[in-house]
Design a protein around this motif. Structure first.
Motif, PDB file in Angstrom:
ATOM      1  N   ASN A 175       0.833  -1.200   0.000  1.00 23.74           N
ATOM      2  CA  ASN A 175       0.000   0.000   0.000  1.00 23.74           C
ATOM      3  C   ASN A 175       0.871   1.256   0.000  1.00 23.74           C
ATOM      4  O   ASN A 175       0.572   2.212  -0.704  1.00 23.74           O
ATOM      5  CB  ASN A 175      -0.947   0.008   1.209  1.00 23.74           C
ATOM      6  N   HIS A 176       1.954   1.245   0.794  1.00 21.30           N
ATOM      7  CA  HIS A 176       2.837   2.417   0.830  1.00 21.30           C
ATOM      8  C   HIS A 176       3.396   2.729  -0.558  1.00 21.30           C
ATOM      9  O   HIS A 176       3.482   3.908  -0.942  1.00 21.30           O
ATOM     10  CB  HIS A 176       3.982   2.224   1.821  1.00 21.30           C
ATOM     11  N   VAL A 218       0.793   4.495  -2.439  1.00 22.25           N
ATOM     12  CA  VAL A 218       0.662   5.852  -1.898  1.00 22.25           C
ATOM     13  C   VAL A 218       1.783   6.748  -2.436  1.00 22.25           C
ATOM     14  O   VAL A 218       1.525   7.826  -2.977  1.00 22.25           O
ATOM     15  CB  VAL A 218       0.687   5.841  -0.351  1.00 22.25           C
ATOM     16  N   THR A 249       1.590   7.424  -6.139  1.00 21.91           N
ATOM     17  CA  THR A 249       0.496   8.361  -6.417  1.00 21.91           C
ATOM     18  C   THR A 249       0.923   9.790  -6.104  1.00 21.91           C
ATOM     19  O   THR A 249       0.710  10.707  -6.907  1.00 21.91           O
ATOM     20  CB  THR A 249      -0.764   7.982  -5.612  1.00 21.91           C
ATOM     21  N   ILE A 250       1.546   9.992  -4.963  1.00 20.04           N
ATOM     22  CA  ILE A 250       2.014  11.330  -4.575  1.00 20.04           C
ATOM     23  C   ILE A 250       2.991  11.873  -5.612  1.00 20.04           C
ATOM     24  O   ILE A 250       2.844  13.005  -6.094  1.00 20.04           O
ATOM     25  CB  ILE A 250       2.643  11.304  -3.171  1.00 20.04           C
ATOM     26  N   PRO A 269      -3.138  11.154  -1.347  1.00 23.46           N
ATOM     27  CA  PRO A 269      -3.039  10.429  -0.078  1.00 23.46           C
ATOM     28  C   PRO A 269      -2.666  11.387   1.055  1.00 23.46           C
ATOM     29  O   PRO A 269      -1.896  12.331   0.860  1.00 23.46           O
ATOM     30  CB  PRO A 269      -1.923   9.416  -0.333  1.00 23.46           C
ATOM     31  N   GLN A 270      -3.210  11.137   2.225  1.00 22.69           N
ATOM     32  CA  GLN A 270      -2.998  12.022   3.370  1.00 22.69           C
ATOM     33  C   GLN A 270      -1.846  11.571   4.272  1.00 22.69           C
ATOM     34  O   GLN A 270      -1.309  12.373   5.016  1.00 22.69           O
ATOM     35  CB  GLN A 270      -4.284  12.127   4.196  1.00 22.69           C
ATOM     36  N   ARG A 271      -1.509  10.276   4.197  1.00 25.92           N
ATOM     37  CA  ARG A 271      -0.434   9.736   5.040  1.00 25.92           C
ATOM     38  C   ARG A 271       0.369   8.718   4.228  1.00 25.92           C
ATOM     39  O   ARG A 271      -0.189   8.043   3.368  1.00 25.92           O
ATOM     40  CB  ARG A 271      -1.005   9.032   6.273  1.00 25.92           C
ATOM     41  N   GLN A 309      -1.118   5.272   4.589  1.00 23.43           N
ATOM     42  CA  GLN A 309      -2.545   5.182   4.275  1.00 23.43           C
ATOM     43  C   GLN A 309      -2.848   3.882   3.532  1.00 23.43           C
ATOM     44  O   GLN A 309      -2.084   3.471   2.652  1.00 23.43           O
ATOM     45  CB  GLN A 309      -2.960   6.376   3.415  1.00 23.43           C
ATOM     46  N   MET A 355      -4.732   2.376   0.817  1.00 18.50           N
ATOM     47  CA  MET A 355      -5.442   2.802  -0.392  1.00 18.50           C
ATOM     48  C   MET A 355      -6.477   1.758  -0.807  1.00 18.50           C
ATOM     49  O   MET A 355      -7.517   2.095  -1.358  1.00 18.50           O
ATOM     50  CB  MET A 355      -4.462   3.037  -1.534  1.00 18.50           C
ATOM     51  N   THR A 359       5.116  16.055   1.885  1.00 18.27           N
ATOM     52  CA  THR A 359       3.912  15.693   2.640  1.00 18.27           C
ATOM     53  C   THR A 359       3.760  16.502   3.926  1.00 18.27           C
ATOM     54  O   THR A 359       2.684  16.509   4.510  1.00 18.27           O
ATOM     55  CB  THR A 359       3.895  14.190   2.971  1.00 18.27           C
TER      56      THR A 359
END
Length: 181
Positions: A49-50, A53, A56-57, A82-84, A87, A89, A128
């Motif tokens: 997931n990281h 994330v 995507t960022i 993504p906020q963190r 996160q 996803m 971030t």
């Protein structure tokens, strides 16, 4: 040195390795994928997931680059930021795998459109934590691919802990042999 062919190689390597990673991940149970293994992002699933994330960022940042090739990343603009970094996803492997395949296609298409002019410019962005940066665009692309390799190396170790072997992971496997004539 012309960098674009190197980035194309890295995009191909990225896609090849992600396919291998998800093929191996598909052999594990949800419990095995989610098991706390002492990794920075806790588990195999957390690390997968990281990577989505972070990609995507970065791709959303790259889509803001003033070059004409940024248009190949227009599909990224409407995705939520993504906020963190940890996160989740996607909460299921199949959804994450499908998105990863899509991202890898986006990356290959974008890298294929890069020009030397694009690579010699800078990119202004905020990290971030909101800190402004302005850095060499080609160096950021190197970071982008290096970050993926770093975390896939961690995933390879986590797979070993789970008793599965991912097989060959070296970039060398994709570099053609230059036979002397």
């Amino acid at each position: 040195m012309e960098l674009q062919p190197h980035f194309e190689l890295m995009a191909s390597y990225n896609q090849w390795m992600n396919t291998k990673v998800y093929d191996v991940a598909s052999k594990l149970t949800t419990a095995e994928l989610s098991e706390e293994r002492g990794a920075f992002f806790s588990s195999i699933f957390g690390t997968l997931n990281h990577l989505v994330v972070a990609d995507t960022i970065w791709l959303k940042r790259f889509a803001m680059h003033p070059s004409s090739t940024a248009r190949t990343l227009a599909v990224m603009i409407d995705l939520p930021m993504p906020q963190r970094l940890d996160q989740v996803m996607f909460d299921d492997l199949e959804g994450l795998k499908a998105h990863r395949r899509w991202l890898d296609t986006v990356i290959i298409n974008w890298v294929g459109a890069l020009t030397d002019d694009d690579l010699s410019t800078t990119l202004s962005y905020h990290n971030t934590k909101g800190v402004a940066s302005k850095r060499c665009f080609s160096s950021l692309i190197f970071h982008f691919f290096n970050h993926q390799t770093h975390h896939r190396g961690q995933i390879s170790t986590l797979f070993s802990q789970a008793g599965v072997d991912i097989g060959v992971t070296d970039l060398l496997a994709l570099i053609p042999d230059e036979m002397e004539i």
